[in-house]
Design a protein around this motif. Structure first.
Motif, PDB file in Angstrom:
ATOM      1  N   PRO A 178       0.835  -1.206   0.000  1.00 52.10           N
ATOM      2  CA  PRO A 178       0.000   0.000   0.000  1.00 52.10           C
ATOM      3  C   PRO A 178       0.871   1.259   0.000  1.00 52.10           C
ATOM      4  N   LEU A 179       0.467   2.257  -0.770  1.00 51.65           N
ATOM      5  CA  LEU A 179       1.284   3.463  -0.885  1.00 51.65           C
ATOM      6  C   LEU A 179       1.407   4.199   0.437  1.00 51.65           C
ATOM      7  N   SER A 180       0.523   3.908   1.377  1.00 48.27           N
ATOM      8  CA  SER A 180       0.655   4.496   2.712  1.00 48.27           C
ATOM      9  C   SER A 180       1.913   4.014   3.419  1.00 48.27           C
ATOM     10  N   GLU A 181       2.470   2.893   2.966  1.00 52.39           N
ATOM     11  CA  GLU A 181       3.687   2.342   3.566  1.00 52.39           C
ATOM     12  C   GLU A 181       4.951   2.802   2.849  1.00 52.39           C
ATOM     13  N   ALA A 182       4.804   3.507   1.734  1.00 52.05           N
ATOM     14  CA  ALA A 182       5.967   3.974   0.983  1.00 52.05           C
ATOM     15  C   ALA A 182       6.565   5.201   1.638  1.00 52.05           C
ATOM     16  N   GLY A 183       7.885   5.328   1.530  1.00 48.63           N
ATOM     17  CA  GLY A 183       8.528   6.576   1.915  1.00 48.63           C
ATOM     18  C   GLY A 183       8.232   7.651   0.884  1.00 48.63           C
ATOM     19  N   ASP A 184       8.544   8.901   1.232  1.00 56.03           N
ATOM     20  CA  ASP A 184       8.199   9.999   0.323  1.00 56.03           C
ATOM     21  C   ASP A 184       9.264  10.259  -0.740  1.00 56.03           C
ATOM     22  N   GLY A 185      10.346   9.473  -0.709  1.00 52.20           N
ATOM     23  CA  GLY A 185      11.362   9.595  -1.752  1.00 52.20           C
ATOM     24  C   GLY A 185      12.095  10.926  -1.751  1.00 52.20           C
ATOM     25  N   SER A 186      12.193  11.552  -0.577  1.00 53.77           N
ATOM     26  CA  SER A 186      12.892  12.835  -0.496  1.00 53.77           C
ATOM     27  C   SER A 186      14.365  12.661  -0.832  1.00 53.77           C
ATOM     28  N   GLN A 187      14.933  13.649  -1.525  1.00 49.15           N
ATOM     29  CA  GLN A 187      16.320  13.599  -1.946  1.00 49.15           C
ATOM     30  C   GLN A 187      17.101  14.769  -1.360  1.00 49.15           C
ATOM     31  N   LYS A 188      18.234  14.474  -0.748  1.00 44.85           N
ATOM     32  CA  LYS A 188      19.148  15.519  -0.310  1.00 44.85           C
ATOM     33  C   LYS A 188      20.047  15.907  -1.487  1.00 44.85           C
ATOM     34  N   LEU A 189      20.234  17.193  -1.673  1.00 46.13           N
ATOM     35  CA  LEU A 189      21.024  17.687  -2.796  1.00 46.13           C
ATOM     36  C   LEU A 189      22.481  17.883  -2.395  1.00 46.13           C
ATOM     37  N   PRO A 190      23.402  17.737  -3.332  1.00 47.22           N
ATOM     38  CA  PRO A 190      24.814  17.944  -3.008  1.00 47.22           C
ATOM     39  C   PRO A 190      25.092  19.401  -2.663  1.00 47.22           C
ATOM     40  N   LYS A 191      26.057  19.617  -1.799  1.00 47.32           N
ATOM     41  CA  LYS A 191      26.449  20.974  -1.432  1.00 47.32           C
ATOM     42  C   LYS A 191      27.224  21.661  -2.545  1.00 47.32           C
ATOM     43  N   LEU A 192      27.878  20.888  -3.390  1.00 47.49           N
ATOM     44  CA  LEU A 192      28.674  21.462  -4.470  1.00 47.49           C
ATOM     45  C   LEU A 192      27.755  21.963  -5.588  1.00 47.49           C
ATOM     46  N   LYS A 193      27.862  23.255  -5.881  1.00 49.75           N
ATOM     47  CA  LYS A 193      27.007  23.858  -6.897  1.00 49.75           C
ATOM     48  C   LYS A 193      27.186  23.187  -8.251  1.00 49.75           C
ATOM     49  N   ALA A 194      28.417  22.831  -8.588  1.00 47.36           N
ATOM     50  CA  ALA A 194      28.680  22.220  -9.893  1.00 47.36           C
ATOM     51  C   ALA A 194      27.960  20.892 -10.056  1.00 47.36           C
ATOM     52  N   LEU A 195      27.783  20.156  -8.966  1.00 38.83           N
ATOM     53  CA  LEU A 195      27.026  18.905  -9.044  1.00 38.83           C
ATOM     54  C   LEU A 195      25.529  19.169  -9.158  1.00 38.83           C
ATOM     55  N   ARG A 196      25.065  20.219  -8.489  1.00 39.98           N
ATOM     56  CA  ARG A 196      23.636  20.538  -8.554  1.00 39.98           C
ATOM     57  C   ARG A 196      23.223  21.019  -9.937  1.00 39.98           C
ATOM     58  N   ASP A 197      24.071  21.836 -10.584  1.00 41.93           N
ATOM     59  CA  ASP A 197      23.673  22.391 -11.878  1.00 41.93           C
ATOM     60  C   ASP A 197      24.230  21.603 -13.065  1.00 41.93           C
ATOM     61  N   LYS A 198      24.795  20.412 -12.789  1.00 43.09           N
ATOM     62  CA  LYS A 198      25.255  19.468 -13.817  1.00 43.09           C
ATOM     63  C   LYS A 198      26.527  19.916 -14.528  1.00 43.09           C
ATOM     64  N   THR A 199      27.241  20.902 -13.969  1.00 37.66           N
ATOM     65  CA  THR A 199      28.556  21.234 -14.509  1.00 37.66           C
ATOM     66  C   THR A 199      29.505  20.048 -14.350  1.00 37.66           C
ATOM     67  N   ALA A 200      29.376  19.362 -13.234  1.00 34.92           N
ATOM     68  CA  ALA A 200      30.181  18.175 -12.945  1.00 34.92           C
ATOM     69  C   ALA A 200      29.249  17.028 -12.584  1.00 34.92           C
ATOM     70  N   TRP A 201      29.805  15.831 -12.645  1.00 31.97           N
ATOM     71  CA  TRP A 201      29.037  14.636 -12.283  1.00 31.97           C
ATOM     72  C   TRP A 201      29.858  13.764 -11.355  1.00 31.97           C
ATOM     73  N   ALA A 202      29.206  13.158 -10.401  1.00 28.89           N
ATOM     74  CA  ALA A 202      29.796  12.132  -9.546  1.00 28.89           C
ATOM     75  C   ALA A 202      28.676  11.185  -9.156  1.00 28.89           C
ATOM     76  N   PRO A 203      28.980   9.901  -8.948  1.00 27.80           N
ATOM     77  CA  PRO A 203      27.922   8.969  -8.527  1.00 27.80           C
ATOM     78  C   PRO A 203      27.339   9.381  -7.184  1.00 27.80           C
ATOM     79  N   ARG A 204      26.020   9.262  -7.081  1.00 29.40           N
ATOM     80  CA  ARG A 204      25.364   9.608  -5.827  1.00 29.40           C
ATOM     81  C   ARG A 204      25.706   8.592  -4.739  1.00 29.40           C
ATOM     82  N   ARG A 205      25.949   9.090  -3.561  1.00 25.14           N
ATOM     83  CA  ARG A 205      26.121   8.239  -2.388  1.00 25.14           C
ATOM     84  C   ARG A 205      24.725   7.941  -1.853  1.00 25.14           C
ATOM     85  N   TRP A 206      24.213   6.762  -2.226  1.00 20.54           N
ATOM     86  CA  TRP A 206      22.796   6.485  -2.043  1.00 20.54           C
ATOM     87  C   TRP A 206      22.354   6.540  -0.581  1.00 20.54           C
ATOM     88  N   ASP A 207      23.200   6.096   0.325  1.00 21.08           N
ATOM     89  CA  ASP A 207      22.827   6.112   1.740  1.00 21.08           C
ATOM     90  C   ASP A 207      22.849   7.512   2.330  1.00 21.08           C
TER      91      ASP A 207
END
Length: 255
Positions: A178-207
Motif C-alpha cells: 500500500p502506498l501508505s507504507e511507501a517513503g516519500d522519496g525525499s532527496q538531499k542535494l549535493p552541497k557542491l554547486k557544480a554537481l547541482r547544476d550538472k557542470t560536474a558529475w559524480a555517482p550519488r552516495r545512495w545512503d
C-alpha cells in the motif's frame, strides 16, 4: 506460448522460423523504496520488451526477446544494502560479448539492448564490442528516457518514483505494498554547486541522499497512469523494431 519470447517458445517453433532481431532486456536488483520489489527494473523492462515485441510481431517483424539480465551497476552506498546485487561494467561487457558471439554464429545480426536501469551505461560497451563483430548491428533503447514524464506523472524523481510505481501497479499490483507504507522519496542535494547544476558529475552516495532508497514521491501513483505510459512507450519502441527488422544494416544512411 508466445513465439517472440524465448523463455516461452520451443525448438519446433524456432527451427522453422527466421528471426530478424533479438532483444536483450537488462535491469538490476536493488531496493526500490519500501513499497516496490527489488526486481522492479527487471520486471518492468521485461514486460515493456515483451509488449513492444508483440506489437512488432503483429506488424510483421520477426522479433525474439531474450531472457532478462537482472544484474546492474549500483552506486556507492547501495552496495551495503542487503541483497543489492552489483555487477561491474567489465562483467556486463563479458556477458554481452558472449551473447553477441552466440547470435553472430547463429546468423542473427541485429541485437537491441533494452535498458531499464539508470546505473547501467551500455554505450561504451557497445562501442567496445561492435568493432569485433562487423556484421552485427548493435543498438540501445532506454525506455525510461523516451517520453516526457511530465505528460503522464505529477511528481518527478528517478528511482521508485511515481513513474516506476505506476508501471508496476499496472503490471504486477500484487507486488506493491500500500502506498501508505511507501517513503516519500525525499532527496538531499549535493552541497557542491557544480554537481547541482550538472557542470560536474559524480555517482550519488545512495545512503546519504535518500532515507528510504527512493528518489521521487510515489504517493500519487496509479495503475491507470502506468498503463497510459506503457501503451505509448511500447508503441514507439515497436515502431523501431519493425523498422529495424526490415532494414538492410549495410545500407543505413541517406542524404
Amino acid at each position: 506460448m508466445k513465439p517472440y519470447i524465448l523463455e516461452e517458445t520451443n525448438w519446433k517453433q524456432i527451427k522453422n522460423q527466421k528471426y530478424d532481431v533479438a532483444i536483450l532486456p537488462w535491469g538490476a536488483t536493488e531496493p526500490h523504496n519500501y513499497h516496490l520489489p527489488y526486481g522492479t527494473d527487471s520486471l518492468e523492462t521485461a514486460k515493456i520488451a515483451a509488449l513492444s515485441a508483440e506489437k512488432a510481431w503483429n506488424g510483421g517483424a520477426k522479433i525474439m526477446v531474450l531472457p532478462t539480465i537482472p544484474l546492474g551497476v549500483q552506486n556507492v552506498g547501495q552496495l551495503e544494502l542487503s541483497f543489492c546485487l552489483h555487477t561491474l561494467p567489465s562483467t556486463q561487457t563479458l556477458i554481452f560479448k558472449d551473447i553477441v558471439t552466440a547470435l553472430d554464429r547463429q546468423g542473427i545480426k541485429k541485437l537491441v539492448i533494452m535498458n531499464g536501469h539508470g546505473g547501467n551505461d551500455f554505450k561504451p560497451i557497445i562501442r567496445e564490442i561492435q568493432p569485433q563483430f562487423p556484421e552485427m548491428f548493435l543498438s540501445l533503447v532506454e525506455w525510461f528516457k523516451l517520453l516526457d514524464p511530465e505528460k503522464y506523472f505529477v511528481e518527478a524523481g528517478d528511482h521508485a518514483n511515481e513513474m516506476e510505481t505506476s508501471i508496476i501497479l499496472h503490471f504486477s499490483p500484487e507486488l506493491v505494498l500500500p502506498l501508505s507504507e511507501a517513503g516519500d522519496g525525499s532527496q538531499k542535494l549535493p552541497k557542491l554547486k557544480a554537481l547541482r547544476d550538472k557542470t560536474a558529475w559524480a555517482p550519488r552516495r545512495w545512503d546519504k541522499v535518500s532515507e528510504d532508497t527512493g528518489i521521487g514521491n510515489p504517493k500519487k501513483s496509479t495503475a491507470e497512469k502506468g498503463e497510459k505510459f506503457v501503451t505509448d512507450v511500447t508503441d514507439e519502441i515497436a515502431a523501431y523494431f519493425v523498422e529495424l527488422a526490415a532494414c538492410d544494416i549495410h545500407d543505413l544512411y541517406e542524404k
